[in-house]
Structures are given as C-alpha cells and as structure tokens.
Design an enzyme around this catalytic site. Structure first.
Site, PDB file in Angstrom:
ATOM      1  N   GLU A 137       0.896   7.204   6.901  1.00  0.00           N
ATOM      2  CA  GLU A 137       2.100   6.687   6.220  1.00  0.00           C
ATOM      3  C   GLU A 137       2.065   7.090   4.752  1.00  0.00           C
ATOM      4  O   GLU A 137       3.068   7.500   4.170  1.00  0.00           O
ATOM      5  CB  GLU A 137       2.167   5.161   6.327  1.00  0.00           C
ATOM      6  CG  GLU A 137       2.394   4.641   7.729  1.00  0.00           C
ATOM      7  CD  GLU A 137       2.618   3.133   7.757  1.00  0.00           C
ATOM      8  OE1 GLU A 137       3.180   2.586   6.798  1.00  0.00           O
ATOM      9  OE2 GLU A 137       2.226   2.505   8.752  1.00  0.00           O
ATOM     10  N   THR A 182      19.992   2.864   9.623  1.00  0.00           N
ATOM     11  CA  THR A 182      21.341   2.647  10.151  1.00  0.00           C
ATOM     12  C   THR A 182      21.401   1.197  10.634  1.00  0.00           C
ATOM     13  O   THR A 182      20.356   0.529  10.710  1.00  0.00           O
ATOM     14  CB  THR A 182      21.625   3.604  11.342  1.00  0.00           C
ATOM     15  OG1 THR A 182      20.668   3.328  12.370  1.00  0.00           O
ATOM     16  CG2 THR A 182      21.542   5.057  10.930  1.00  0.00           C
ATOM     17  N   LEU A 205      18.585  -5.900   7.566  1.00  0.00           N
ATOM     18  CA  LEU A 205      19.704  -5.779   6.630  1.00  0.00           C
ATOM     19  C   LEU A 205      21.031  -5.704   7.390  1.00  0.00           C
ATOM     20  O   LEU A 205      21.113  -5.115   8.470  1.00  0.00           O
ATOM     21  CB  LEU A 205      19.502  -4.520   5.779  1.00  0.00           C
ATOM     22  CG  LEU A 205      18.254  -4.605   4.883  1.00  0.00           C
ATOM     23  CD1 LEU A 205      17.833  -3.238   4.382  1.00  0.00           C
ATOM     24  CD2 LEU A 205      18.503  -5.569   3.715  1.00  0.00           C
ATOM     25  N   HIS A 226       8.194   3.320   9.232  1.00  0.00           N
ATOM     26  CA  HIS A 226       7.906   2.445  10.379  1.00  0.00           C
ATOM     27  C   HIS A 226       6.597   2.888  11.039  1.00  0.00           C
ATOM     28  O   HIS A 226       6.384   4.094  11.244  1.00  0.00           O
ATOM     29  CB  HIS A 226       9.052   2.519  11.390  1.00  0.00           C
ATOM     30  CG  HIS A 226       8.847   1.609  12.553  1.00  0.00           C
ATOM     31  ND1 HIS A 226       9.080   0.247  12.478  1.00  0.00           N
ATOM     32  CD2 HIS A 226       8.381   1.847  13.798  1.00  0.00           C
ATOM     33  CE1 HIS A 226       8.783  -0.301  13.640  1.00  0.00           C
ATOM     34  NE2 HIS A 226       8.346   0.645  14.466  1.00  0.00           N
ATOM     35  N   SER A 247       0.832  -1.213   0.000  1.00  0.00           N
ATOM     36  CA  SER A 247       0.000   0.000   0.000  1.00  0.00           C
ATOM     37  C   SER A 247       0.865   1.262   0.000  1.00  0.00           C
ATOM     38  O   SER A 247       0.502   2.271  -0.611  1.00  0.00           O
ATOM     39  CB  SER A 247      -0.983  -0.002   1.176  1.00  0.00           C
ATOM     40  OG  SER A 247      -0.330   0.234   2.391  1.00  0.00           O
ATOM     41  N   ASP A 270      15.540   0.352  13.348  1.00  0.00           N
ATOM     42  CA  ASP A 270      14.504   1.354  13.648  1.00  0.00           C
ATOM     43  C   ASP A 270      15.022   2.529  14.489  1.00  0.00           C
ATOM     44  O   ASP A 270      14.273   3.115  15.276  1.00  0.00           O
ATOM     45  CB  ASP A 270      13.297   0.698  14.357  1.00  0.00           C
ATOM     46  CG  ASP A 270      12.581  -0.309  13.458  1.00  0.00           C
ATOM     47  OD1 ASP A 270      12.632  -0.131  12.238  1.00  0.00           O
ATOM     48  OD2 ASP A 270      11.990  -1.265  13.989  1.00  0.00           O
ATOM     49  N   ARG A 282      12.917  -7.709   6.043  1.00  0.00           N
ATOM     50  CA  ARG A 282      14.171  -8.389   6.336  1.00  0.00           C
ATOM     51  C   ARG A 282      15.097  -7.413   7.050  1.00  0.00           C
ATOM     52  O   ARG A 282      15.164  -6.236   6.683  1.00  0.00           O
ATOM     53  CB  ARG A 282      14.889  -8.850   5.052  1.00  0.00           C
ATOM     54  CG  ARG A 282      14.102  -9.770   4.173  1.00  0.00           C
ATOM     55  CD  ARG A 282      13.796 -11.088   4.803  1.00  0.00           C
ATOM     56  NE  ARG A 282      14.982 -11.871   5.131  1.00  0.00           N
ATOM     57  CZ  ARG A 282      14.941 -13.007   5.828  1.00  0.00           C
ATOM     58  NH1 ARG A 282      13.801 -13.471   6.285  1.00  0.00           N
ATOM     59  NH2 ARG A 282      16.048 -13.675   6.087  1.00  0.00           N
TER      60      ARG A 282
HETATM   61  C1  GRF Z   1       3.628  -0.514   6.879  1.00  0.00           C
HETATM   62  O1  GRF Z   1       2.863  -0.360   8.040  1.00  0.00           O
HETATM   63  C2  GRF Z   1       5.029  -0.009   7.086  1.00  0.00           C
HETATM   64  O2  GRF Z   1       5.107   1.055   7.978  1.00  0.00           O
HETATM   65  C3  GRF Z   1       5.706  -1.218   7.681  1.00  0.00           C
HETATM   66  O3  GRF Z   1       5.165  -2.319   7.006  1.00  0.00           O
HETATM   67  C4  GRF Z   1       3.860  -1.981   6.534  1.00  0.00           C
HETATM   68  C5  GRF Z   1       3.859  -2.232   5.063  1.00  0.00           C
HETATM   69  O4  GRF Z   1       2.595  -2.050   4.495  1.00  0.00           O
HETATM   70  N1  GRF Z   1       7.146  -1.114   7.571  1.00  0.00           N
HETATM   71  P1  GRF Z   1       2.427  -1.959   2.915  1.00  0.00           P
HETATM   72  O5  GRF Z   1       3.059  -3.226   2.345  1.00  0.00           O
HETATM   73  O6  GRF Z   1       3.111  -0.724   2.441  1.00  0.00           O
HETATM   74  O7  GRF Z   1       0.949  -1.932   2.683  1.00  0.00           O
END
Ligand code: GRF
Length: 212
Positions: free
Chosen positions: A170, A137, A89, A105, A13, A141, A87
């Site tokens: 987001e 980094t 990194l 995040h 998304s 997070d 994953r």
């Molecule tokens: C989101 O909540 C993002 O913040 C987190 O993983 C989720 C991914 O959602 N890292 P999408 O695949 O972008 O819908």
C-alpha cells in the site's frame, strides 16, 4: 503545483508514506473524522495543517458530509485522497469530487470489498492477495482501478503477517497513483476504465506459489 487533501480516521501509516514520498504536489491539509486519530500527530510533525470534523457531532450522514466538504473546500484541493478514512460517503459527496476522489483498499478489488479483507482471503485459501488504489464512486469499493499490487499468501500466514505484507505494498502504490494524478498521467475512459498515459506496461505474471 496541485494540492492534495488527505482524509484519515486512525493510524495514518499511508499518510506517513505519502508525506515521505516527495510527491509532485502539495499536501494542503489532513482532515480526520476522529479527534484521536494517531495520523493527526504524524501530520503535525510534518507541519501539515490539520482539521477534525467529528462525525458524532452530526445528526446524519448528509449533514456530516456537508460539513466535511466545507472543511475540505477551504483548502481548494485538486485531489482528495482517503487514507484509512472509515466513513461511507454519500452519493452527493462523491459526485462533488468526481474524478478527483481516490481511496486505497486492502484487497485486490473487486474481491473482498468492505471490512476484514485479510481474514476473508485467508479463510478462502487464495494464493494471491493485495491492495488497490481506485477512484471513489457511490458503489462502495467499486470505482475505476488505478493501480494494484499483488502479494503471495503463504501457507503459514496469519491475519497479521498477511496484513503487514499488503500494507507494505500500500505504501508503495498510493504515492505512485497520486504522483500520476498530479502529473496528469491518468485519464478516465468513457467506460469507467483508467488509462495510464505516456507509459508502457511490462506484461509479466505473478504466480503464487512460484513455478519450479
Ligand atoms: C489501510 O489498510 C487502508 O488500505 C485501509 O485502511 C487502512 C488504513 O491504515 N483503507 P493506515 O491508517 O493508513 O495505517
């Protein structure tokens, strides 16, 4: 025009929000560590080249990260954006893309790094929750923060309603952060803080619950 590569693992998304945002850069490719990531179809629908580097095909993290970096570098990106890339990194990978690797995040970092952020926020009874775009980094997070959006936590929120409210934000802040990066409006200070150039910031507060 700067080039962006987006890494995903699932739903996509945020990827979709970036594709619809008319960014001032070119999305050169979408790369997934899972062949069944729904986001790959979203990318294809928009005519974006896709690649899959299945983590299960590699013996360890370093060999996966090496293959991932080789795949990314084919597209020679200026910015690499993690959008639900699940994953961890390696330090070497993170160093290779220092200053141009960013993540979104679903919490107001440094609170609630890691997984299950919405459930943990509800459990703690916080009144404000949100999301963060930050440089990556080696410290998971914890990289320099570019932008955050705060949302109220309502008394009858469930994990789902809270997640939806955060996700909506987001989709607003990730395109903004990437636009700033593409336009050279972001500088990293020596202390690891993000400086936003050419822009004045309004100084108002989000109070939750709101005052009467
Ligand atoms: C989101 O909540 C993002 O913040 C987190 O993983 C989720 C991914 O959602 N890292 P999408 O695949 O972008 O819908």
């Amino acid at each position: 025009m700067k080039k962006l590569v987006i890494l995903i693992s699932g739903r996509g998304s945020n990827l979709q929000a970036l594709l619809e945002a008319k960014l001032p850069c070119r999305i050169a490719a979408v790369i997934s560590n899972r062949a069944d990531a729904e986001g790959l179809d979203i990318a294809k629908t928009h005519g974006i080249p896709v690649a899959v580097v299945e983590h299960g095909n590699y013996a360890d993290r370093d060999s996966f990260d090496t293959a991932l970096a080789q795949t990314i570098d084919v597209f020679n990106p200026d910015i690499v954006a993690l959008a639900g890339f699940m994953r961890i990194l390696s330090t070497g990978f993170v160093a290779r893309y220092h200053g141009r690797l960013i993540n979104i995040h679903p919490s107001l970092l440094p609170a609630y790094g890691g997984l299950n952020t919405h459930a943990r926020a509800l459990h703690d009874g916080v009144r404000i929750h949100g999301c963060t775009v930050h440089f990556v980094t080696p410290d998971l997070d914890h990289g320099p923060i570019i932008i955050q959006a705060a949302v109220p936590v309502l008394h009858d929120d469930t994990e789902q309603t809270l997640a939806a409210r955060v996700l909506n934000e987001e989709h607003r802040i990730y395109p903004q952060a990437i636009s700033w990066l593409c336009q050279g409006q972001i500088k990293l200070s020596g202390q690891g803080r993000v400086i936003l150039l050419y822009r004045k910031q309004a100084g108002y507060a989000l109070v939750s619950p709101s005052l009467e």
